[in-house]
Motif scaffolding. Structure first.
Motif, PDB file in Angstrom:
ATOM      1  N   LYS A   1       0.832  -1.193   0.000  1.00  0.00           N
ATOM      2  CA  LYS A   1       0.000   0.000   0.000  1.00  0.00           C
ATOM      3  C   LYS A   1       0.871   1.250   0.000  1.00  0.00           C
ATOM      4  N   PRO A   2       0.455   2.317  -0.702  1.00  0.00           N
ATOM      5  CA  PRO A   2       1.233   3.558  -0.701  1.00  0.00           C
ATOM      6  C   PRO A   2       1.444   4.087   0.720  1.00  0.00           C
ATOM      7  N   LYS A   3       2.632   4.640   0.943  1.00  0.00           N
ATOM      8  CA  LYS A   3       2.958   5.237   2.234  1.00  0.00           C
ATOM      9  C   LYS A   3       3.110   6.738   2.066  1.00  0.00           C
ATOM     10  N   GLY A   4       2.627   7.494   3.047  1.00  0.00           N
ATOM     11  CA  GLY A   4       2.755   8.943   3.017  1.00  0.00           C
ATOM     12  C   GLY A   4       4.128   9.369   3.487  1.00  0.00           C
ATOM     13  N   VAL A   5       4.878  10.046   2.627  1.00  0.00           N
ATOM     14  CA  VAL A   5       6.234  10.510   2.946  1.00  0.00           C
ATOM     15  C   VAL A   5       6.137  11.951   3.443  1.00  0.00           C
ATOM     16  N   VAL A   6       6.473  12.163   4.702  1.00  0.00           N
ATOM     17  CA  VAL A   6       6.288  13.469   5.344  1.00  0.00           C
ATOM     18  C   VAL A   6       7.598  14.252   5.351  1.00  0.00           C
ATOM     19  N   SER A   7       7.533  15.503   4.891  1.00  0.00           N
ATOM     20  CA  SER A   7       8.682  16.413   4.916  1.00  0.00           C
ATOM     21  C   SER A   7       8.277  17.717   5.588  1.00  0.00           C
ATOM     22  N   THR A   8       9.224  18.340   6.271  1.00  0.00           N
ATOM     23  CA  THR A   8       8.976  19.622   6.921  1.00  0.00           C
ATOM     24  C   THR A   8       9.259  20.771   5.956  1.00  0.00           C
ATOM     25  N   HIS A   9       8.912  21.981   6.380  1.00  0.00           N
ATOM     26  CA  HIS A   9       9.227  23.164   5.580  1.00  0.00           C
ATOM     27  C   HIS A   9      10.734  23.313   5.394  1.00  0.00           C
ATOM     28  N   GLN A  10      11.494  23.008   6.441  1.00  0.00           N
ATOM     29  CA  GLN A  10      12.945  23.139   6.357  1.00  0.00           C
ATOM     30  C   GLN A  10      13.527  22.118   5.387  1.00  0.00           C
TER      31      GLN A  10
END
Length: 503
Positions: free
Chosen positions: A162-171
């Motif tokens: 299943k697709p996974k959500g890749v989380v990135s910050t503003h920085q």
């Protein structure tokens, strides 16, 4: 404009009346987009968006994409772009997995997605038109947003589950952009055509955000259409262009069918540009050579992925080696390791690419086990891609460990290497090589090919005879299938699972 701790928005807020976008035959200044973003942010806060909450938004390639993304960020939310080509079941999965309470999309599509509420009763469907069409007399206060706050969640393609959500910050986004601005010398007077989808980092980070970071101009196209892109590039207004190999292949075909005047205009316009980049899939050497002959540009190949941003790139100034993705970008550390995890120092030996970089993602959304498993104990991200390094330090991608490395008769074989050779066959326009299970050999080498014309027929025996002079015996295909076109995703990557089903 409001002061912002969000690095990208802090920069664009200073560009004022400079033109940022051309979309649907209209121009939008940085000030206009920022004003619209503030209005969307106020509305989202009034609609109950909490800092750190996910907001799905329709990834339509026009100005609403930018103002919506910025609005979500100003309201403290995490922007989750949704591909306009996704069917309802895939969007339902994103809505439930992200636990989003808001989905912003065109007014005309609201009724079409009412069914999402069955899976996620808390989700609110909001239209671009309503958010921008109802200015608030007494807007709520916007939250203080840290540069370390989560900003963007892009879902992986789900090739191994299943697709996974890749989380990135503003920085992290800022570092990804700064890396490319430095490496590719983005300038305020640049102008770029954007025909790529905006739910992947190629179109979103490499093109859109990098251009806006320096105050450049972006001309957005709703979708890729070869004739439209060919005409647009022929205008001579663009300074750089970035695309996937499939787009370059189709532009070459369009050029071959054009009249002499159109061919001349296109070639001259390309030669005036300062940079042309290819990525997101392996670039066939034949395409690179044909494009260089046409445009005068040696396409700059690079390597990256959602979790790491861009990690490797051929140089802007210097030698660009065909078939390689270049050298590590600034502040990026890359190593190859063997199956035991031991770093490979010698050149010419294949190993898995591992990366350390300030551009690395934070986590997979609400999947701590998957996040931990993707890193080594000493903090290197495991890409799952196999490559080898030459004597000058340039990397050549051999393929995905899970799909492109075929284990047959005790050998580890690169499917991409075989594909590159088979594309030289006079009857093969394109091909994909996969490994199929075999009791005796482990895997059998199978090739699906697209003929150069409908009249071209190729037997397995004829292909094997031809390949004997170009490939080692253990690399020669034992199965062959003809198809009209190879199955691909939105970024032009061949879907190897679907290819296997052809057999």
């Amino acid at each position: 404009m409001l002061d912002s701790n969000i690095p990208l928005l802090a920069r664009v807020s200073t560009y004022g009346q400079r033109v940022a976008l051309y979309s649907n035959e209209q121009q939008y200044t940085y000030a206009t987009l920022y004003t619209e973003a503030l209005q969307i942010a106020y509305q989202l806060c009034a609609q109950g968006l909490k800092p750190g909450g996910c907001v799905l938004h329709w990834a339509l390639a026009d100005a609403t994409y930018v103002s919506t993304q910025w609005g979500i960020w100003l309201a403290g939310g995490i922007a989750v772009p949704v591909s306009t080509s996704y069917p309802l079941p895939e969007i339902t999965y994103l809505a439930t997995d992200s636990q989003a309470h808001h989905f912003i999309l065109p007014d005309a599509l609201l009724a079409q997605f009412e069914a999402l509420k069955d899976a996620n009763p808390d989700i609110q469907l909001l239209s671009f038109e309503s958010l921008l069409g109802n200015p608030m007399l007494h807007p709520p206060s916007l939250p203080e947003v840290s540069a370390q706050a989560p900003a963007l969640m892009i879902y992986t393609s789900g090739t191994t589950g299943k697709p996974k959500g890749v989380v990135s910050t503003h920085q992290i986004i800022a570092k990804q952009i700064q890396t490319l601005v430095t490496a590719w010398a983005w300038q305020a007077d640049d102008c770029i055509l954007l025909p790529l989808p905006l739910h992947h980092i190629h179109g979103l980070i490499n093109v859109l955000c990098s251009a806006l970071w320096v105050g450049a101009q972006v001309v957005m196209m709703p979708k890729f259409e070869a004739q439209s892109v060919y005409r647009a590039l022929s205008s001579g207004r663009y300074t750089l262009f970035m695309a996937v190999p499939t787009i370059y292949h189709r532009l070459l075909a369009t050029h071959a069918e054009a009249d002499i005047a159109a061919q001349t205009a296109f070639a001259q316009a390309c030669r005036q540009m300062r940079l042309m980049v290819s990525g997101s899939a392996a670039l066939p050497v034949q395409v690179l050579e044909a494009w260089e002959k046409l445009s005068g540009h040696t396409l700059l190949e690079r390597y990256g992925m959602t979790e790491i941003g861009m990690a490797l790139s051929n140089p802007l100034q210097g030698v660009r080696k065909a078939g390689t993705v270049g050298l590590p970008l600034p502040e990026v550390r890359v190593r190859l390791v063997d199956e035991q995890g031991t770093p490979i120092e010698a050149w010419g030996e294949p190993g898995e690419i591992q990366v350390q970089s300030p551009c690395l993602f934070v986590a997979y959304w609400q999947k701590p086990e998957a996040t931990a498993a993707s890193f080594t104990p000493d903090g290197w991200f495991q890409t799952g891609d196999i490559a080898e390094r030459d004597a000058e330090g340039y990397y050549r991608i051999l393929g995905r460990k899970s799909t492109d490395i075929i284990k047959s008769g005790g050998y580890k074989i690169s499917a991409l290497e075989i594909e590159e050779v088979l594309r030289q066959h006079p009857l093969i326009a394109d091909c994909a090589v996969v490994g199929l299970p075999d009791v005796a050999m482990g895997e059998r080498i199978a090739v699906a090919y697209v003929p150069r014309s409908v009249a071209d027929t190729l037997s397995l025996e004829a292909l094997r005879d031809w390949a004997k002079t170009k490939l080692a015996p253990y690399k020669i295909p034992v199965l062959l299938s003809c198809c009209e076109e190879l199955p691909r995703n939105a970024m032009g990557k061949v879907l190897k699972k679907a290819v296997k089903e052809l057999f």
